[in-house]
Design a protein around this motif. Structure first.
Motif, PDB file in Angstrom:
ATOM      1  N   GLN B 110     -19.980  16.022  -4.687  1.00  0.00           N
ATOM      2  CA  GLN B 110     -21.695  15.344  -4.373  1.00  0.00           C
ATOM      3  C   GLN B 110     -22.674  14.334  -4.559  1.00  0.00           C
ATOM      4  O   GLN B 110     -22.446  13.062  -4.302  1.00  0.00           O
ATOM      5  CB  GLN B 110     -22.541  16.511  -4.346  1.00  0.00           C
ATOM      6  N   LEU B 114     -18.129   9.660  -4.177  1.00  0.00           N
ATOM      7  CA  LEU B 114     -18.672   8.198  -3.144  1.00  0.00           C
ATOM      8  C   LEU B 114     -18.655   6.990  -4.541  1.00  0.00           C
ATOM      9  O   LEU B 114     -18.771   5.818  -3.640  1.00  0.00           O
ATOM     10  CB  LEU B 114     -20.404   8.341  -2.864  1.00  0.00           C
ATOM     11  N   LYS B 154     -18.690  12.648  13.554  1.00  0.00           N
ATOM     12  CA  LYS B 154     -19.622  12.717  12.754  1.00  0.00           C
ATOM     13  C   LYS B 154     -20.338  11.582  12.202  1.00  0.00           C
ATOM     14  O   LYS B 154     -21.222  11.194  12.076  1.00  0.00           O
ATOM     15  CB  LYS B 154     -19.665  13.984  11.988  1.00  0.00           C
ATOM     16  N   VAL B 155     -19.339  11.453  11.316  1.00  0.00           N
ATOM     17  CA  VAL B 155     -19.503   9.332  10.425  1.00  0.00           C
ATOM     18  C   VAL B 155     -20.073   8.625  11.788  1.00  0.00           C
ATOM     19  O   VAL B 155     -20.390   7.324  11.205  1.00  0.00           O
ATOM     20  CB  VAL B 155     -18.547   9.583   9.933  1.00  0.00           C
ATOM     21  N   LEU B 158     -23.424   8.514  12.594  1.00  0.00           N
ATOM     22  CA  LEU B 158     -23.965   8.181  11.736  1.00  0.00           C
ATOM     23  C   LEU B 158     -24.390   6.584  11.229  1.00  0.00           C
ATOM     24  O   LEU B 158     -25.299   6.159  11.340  1.00  0.00           O
ATOM     25  CB  LEU B 158     -23.606   9.104  10.833  1.00  0.00           C
ATOM     26  N   GLY B 165     -28.288   8.065   6.622  1.00  0.00           N
ATOM     27  CA  GLY B 165     -28.606   9.383   5.795  1.00  0.00           C
ATOM     28  C   GLY B 165     -28.442   9.826   4.568  1.00  0.00           C
ATOM     29  O   GLY B 165     -28.286   9.414   2.882  1.00  0.00           O
ATOM     30  N   ILE B 166     -27.457  10.796   4.143  1.00  0.00           N
ATOM     31  CA  ILE B 166     -27.176  11.044   2.773  1.00  0.00           C
ATOM     32  C   ILE B 166     -26.378  10.071   2.431  1.00  0.00           C
ATOM     33  O   ILE B 166     -26.060  10.052   0.836  1.00  0.00           O
ATOM     34  CB  ILE B 166     -26.319  12.756   3.278  1.00  0.00           C
ATOM     35  N   PHE B 167     -25.538   9.366   2.562  1.00  0.00           N
ATOM     36  CA  PHE B 167     -24.833   8.745   2.506  1.00  0.00           C
ATOM     37  C   PHE B 167     -25.408   6.605   2.348  1.00  0.00           C
ATOM     38  O   PHE B 167     -24.724   5.801   2.203  1.00  0.00           O
ATOM     39  CB  PHE B 167     -23.482   8.409   3.409  1.00  0.00           C
ATOM     40  N   HIS B 169     -27.293   5.885  -0.601  1.00  0.00           N
ATOM     41  CA  HIS B 169     -27.096   4.859  -1.735  1.00  0.00           C
ATOM     42  C   HIS B 169     -25.695   4.471  -2.233  1.00  0.00           C
ATOM     43  O   HIS B 169     -25.812   4.516  -2.898  1.00  0.00           O
ATOM     44  CB  HIS B 169     -28.473   5.510  -2.557  1.00  0.00           C
ATOM     45  N   TYR B 171     -22.186   1.730  -2.615  1.00  0.00           N
ATOM     46  CA  TYR B 171     -22.221   0.681  -2.533  1.00  0.00           C
ATOM     47  C   TYR B 171     -21.081   0.448  -1.283  1.00  0.00           C
ATOM     48  O   TYR B 171     -19.838   0.171  -1.385  1.00  0.00           O
ATOM     49  CB  TYR B 171     -21.663  -0.182  -3.787  1.00  0.00           C
ATOM     50  N   VAL B 188     -14.102  12.552   2.993  1.00  0.00           N
ATOM     51  CA  VAL B 188     -15.633  13.130   3.469  1.00  0.00           C
ATOM     52  C   VAL B 188     -14.982  14.305   4.103  1.00  0.00           C
ATOM     53  O   VAL B 188     -15.963  14.978   4.246  1.00  0.00           O
ATOM     54  CB  VAL B 188     -15.786  12.285   4.621  1.00  0.00           C
ATOM     55  N   TYR B 191     -15.423  16.906   1.384  1.00  0.00           N
ATOM     56  CA  TYR B 191     -16.697  16.613   0.446  1.00  0.00           C
ATOM     57  C   TYR B 191     -17.966  17.610   1.279  1.00  0.00           C
ATOM     58  O   TYR B 191     -18.330  18.514   0.724  1.00  0.00           O
ATOM     59  CB  TYR B 191     -17.093  15.441   1.670  1.00  0.00           C
ATOM     60  N   LEU B 192     -17.158  18.148   3.195  1.00  0.00           N
ATOM     61  CA  LEU B 192     -18.101  18.909   4.027  1.00  0.00           C
ATOM     62  C   LEU B 192     -17.445  20.558   3.600  1.00  0.00           C
ATOM     63  O   LEU B 192     -18.401  20.889   3.556  1.00  0.00           O
ATOM     64  CB  LEU B 192     -18.136  18.500   5.687  1.00  0.00           C
TER      65      LEU B 192
END
Lengths: 176, 566
Positions: B110, B114, B154-155, B158, B165-167, B169, B171, B188, B191-192
């Motif tokens: 989390q 990233l 899903k990605v 997005l 969304g959660i991603f 912020h 770079y 990822v 990650y889920l």
């Protein structure tokens, strides 16, 4: 419907203890049905993930930094929570309310409804105890939480015998 | 001409970690780490009953609750020379391990992953190829082509929505991002899955601790759990098997997924094994006590100086004078009165705030030193000292990690690469895999001891007349934590917590020696000063946890500056 009412904040830093104190107020004045979890979570950062996951509705209670008189109670919706998150995270702490909601949404484990009941803080310096304005706002903040629960059809009853034992962190009021 | 970059993610009334770096010729040549927040919480404890201190200390920080509770009761037990019943040791050990498994999984997926994983590359991935890569790494059952395809969809959704969304912020597209689209997808997907498995670890803590995040079951002298196989309220077989069931889910996730993901990601970034070493003096303390007097431990501790394994010197337990006399804190560059090293029992926390002054005082963090030297703590110190001590589980997992990275990258990889930014991530994965093995061991020790008929969990403390001193340590997820208490007539007279992030984020000391964060940033590349991903990577590798404090929600937070290039 699983509902979580979660107080967040640090009880060792003055008015930052508003969230946990509202939880204490709720627990000592009301009885909640089994599907409503009322918890003081302290300052959990991303550890919130473990607590928020699996709930359909989440109501956070927290101190807020707003341009308003200390003790003012305001309700923020999901988008306001998400808009307020830091653009760049360094540590695992940054309030993470928004991060938690977005991460769980992406994983399809997020709540359908999330809101924050905020109490405007005055002093956040090291020390135990709320300022008078924030302390006086606890019943109002608690009632706002109850009203939101009732809108969802939750049956909250008053405790017959109010058990207002002070929690270990509740010191004297600080003078402002 | 050098350029100053200030990373100051102030999101509330009071901030936390601020990093200033001077960049010249594409690399950092000077760095300062500063905490912008007052940390004087220990002063609240003065005058309180030492038996209640843990209730306060577990409120220092919301991420590290249980660790401060444990170090606190240990400090009082140490002052009283009070034994802890075996069951209580094992129960505490299981809480600490479960907490650490949770913490390390959350930190990696989390917070840190990233920095290395580019979500925007995922639409280009071939799900079948991603599944094949995953299957070459482990026998984890949730790596199928279908699973990868579902995550990719899903990605894609997005990315197409324009709302990351959660991603949002990250770079994205930064030149320092180098994973293949398939490895990005795999990361990822995990990650889920991590969101699911971290919950099981948290539930394991709650079974033993009563609840999380603030456990209820500690006591000076043991734990408050009653053990009775015939009582539904007590710690019984049902609960112990429930705990085992949760551990059986988390352990394979750690060893088959997290461990391998770190190795795979590391293989794509071999250059990051050469950046970020910084301070190579390491300190860790022994933990997971196996006897009532806390003299034998399942994990060893000690020091390594100047990165030299041959310099390894063990710390044998909380009574070892090498540790007890070695720790000082210096305020020369911290916003407190005084300068020069003070032992924690004599420690002072009197604020003296000035502006941020690079040659004078610039941080609320004190500068802990071991025998006068800046010292790095954390999983890397834990793994290196364990390795030097010949600890078989550390050797097993450290060797496995190095072999795996060598195999995937086709490069020769020696233990020396661990002194680096990526080495800290690798060490955290190694430590987590070791702890997963130890979870099973501790569970068996507990159940065998109870089956033998021992149900004791608590020894009553008694306070002598006069003044007593104690020290309790714990090898926490972020490294060596020690609580130092002075009590008189049953009341706390002085209390100091020397926390892991204080060791690592420390400012310069009276000799001008920089702390581990500061030293580790030197010679880090910075491709784009507006997007200092490389600086963030190195800072994140320490798993900083500065803001042991304010949690105010700031509705205007987004407007506050994040990165300033001066």
């Amino acid at each position: 419907v699983r509902i979580g009412v979660f107080g967040v904040g640090n009880v060792l830093l003055g008015d930052d203890g508003a969230g946990p104190s509202v939880i204490h107020w709720l627990e000592s004045h009301y009885e909640f049905p089994g599907n409503v979890e009322v918890e003081d979570l302290g300052t959990p950062g991303l550890e919130l993930l473990a607590h928020v996951a699996g709930h359909d509705v989440v109501i956070f209670v927290d101190a807020v930094a707003e341009d308003a008189a200390p003790g003012t109670v305001r309700v923020y919706d999901r988008d306001a929570i998400i808009d307020a998150q830091p653009v760049l995270r360094i540590g695992p702490h940054d309030p993470a309310l928004g991060d938690t909601l977005q991460a769980l949404e992406f994983a399809s484990q997020g709540p359908q409804l999330a809101m924050l009941v905020g109490i405007v803080a005055s002093s956040l310096t090291s020390g135990v105890g709320l300022c008078r304005e924030v302390r006086n706002a606890l019943p109002e903040a608690a009632r706002v939480v109850i009203t939101e629960l009732e809108k969802l059809g939750v049956n909250v009853s008053d405790r017959l015998n109010t058990t207002e034992t002070p929690w270990w962190w509740q010191g004297e009021e600080t003078s402002q | 001409m050098s350029k100053r970059i200030v990373i100051d993610p102030i999101t509330r009334i009071e901030g936390h970690l601020r990093i200033d770096v001077d960049v010249d010729g594409g690399q950092v040549n000077k760095a300062w780490a500063s905490s912008t927040m007052w940390r004087g919480i220990e002063r609240i404890l003065v005058g309180h009953d030492p038996r209640e201190a843990w209730l306060y200390t577990q409120r220092f920080c919301g991420v590290c609750t249980t660790v401060h509770a444990l170090a606190s009761v240990r400090s009082v037990e140490n002052a009283l020379d009070l034994d802890v019943p075996l069951n209580a040791q094992y129960i505490r050990n299981l809480i600490m391990i479960s907490h650490a498994l949770h913490d390390h999984i959350v930190h990696f997926y989390q917070l840190s992953a990233l920095d290395w994983v580019d979500v925007t590359q995922i639409p280009k991935a071939d799900p079948a190829k991603a599944a094949a890569v995953a299957e070459s790494l482990s026998g984890w059952t949730r790596n199928s082509k279908e699973e990868m395809k579902a995550v990719q969809d899903k990605v894609k959704g997005l990315v197409a929505s324009g709302q990351l969304g959660i991603f949002s912020h990250g770079y994205w597209g930064h030149p320092a991002m180098k994973l293949s689209p398939e490895v990005n997808l795999l990361a990822v997907a995990h990650y889920l899955q991590a969101l699911e498995y971290q919950r099981y670890a948290n539930q394991a803590v709650a079974i033993l601790g009563g609840k999380t995040p603030h456990i209820q079951n500690l006591a000076v002298g043991g734990v408050a759990n009653a053990i009775n196989f015939d009582s539904p309220q007590a710690l019984n077989l049902d609960k112990l098997y429930n705990l085992k069931g949760l551990l059986d889910k988390v352990i394979p996730f750690v060893q088959d997924v997290y461990f391998n993901d770190v190795c795979a990601i590391a293989s794509f970034y071999p250059e990051w094994f050469s950046y970020g070493a910084g301070v190579t003096n390491y300190l860790s303390v022994p933990d997971l006590p196996l006897d009532e007097k806390s003299t034998k431990f399942a994990m060893s501790g000690g020091t390594i100086m100047n990165g030299d394994f041959a310099s390894y010197k063990p710390i044998t337990g909380p009574k070892d004078e090498y540790f007890r006399k070695g720790v000082t804190e210096d305020n020369t560059h911290a916003w407190y009165e005084g300068s020069g090293g003070l032992h924690p029992w004599e420690g002072k926390t009197e604020p003296q705030f000035t502006e941020w002054q690079e040659d004078a005082k610039y941080s609320w963090v004190k500068a802990p030193r071991f025998e006068g030297k800046p010292t790095q703590v954390g999983p890397l110190a834990n793994v290196l000292t364990g390795f030097a001590a010949g600890d078989p589980l550390t050797k097993k997992w450290a060797t496995a990690a190095l072999e795996r990275v060598a195999k995937i990258s086709g490069k020769n990889v020696t233990p020396a690469v661990l002194h680096s930014t990526l080495g800290r991530h690798a060490a955290r994965a190694i430590r987590t895999a070791v702890l997963a093995d130890l979870a099973n061991q501790q569970w068996e020790l507990l159940i065998n001891n109870i089956t033998k008929g021992d149900t004791r969990t608590f020894n009553q403390p008694t306070f002598p007349k006069g003044e007593i001193e104690g020290m309790g340590f714990h090898e926490a997820p972020r490294g060596t934590l020690s609580h130092w208490i002075v009590a008189k007539e049953g009341k706390i007279k002085n209390y100091q917590a020397v926390v892991p992030t204080t060791w690592n984020a420390s400012p310069r000391d009276d000799k001008g020696n920089p702390g581990p964060y500061e030293a580790s940033l030197l010679r880090n590349p910075v491709a784009d000063p507006e997007h200092p991903l490389e600086v963030v990577r190195t800072v994140h590798s320490f798993d900083p946890c500065m803001a042991c404090a304010v949690h105010v929600f700031n509705p205007q937070g987004k407007n506050i500056a994040k990165v300033k290039v001066l």
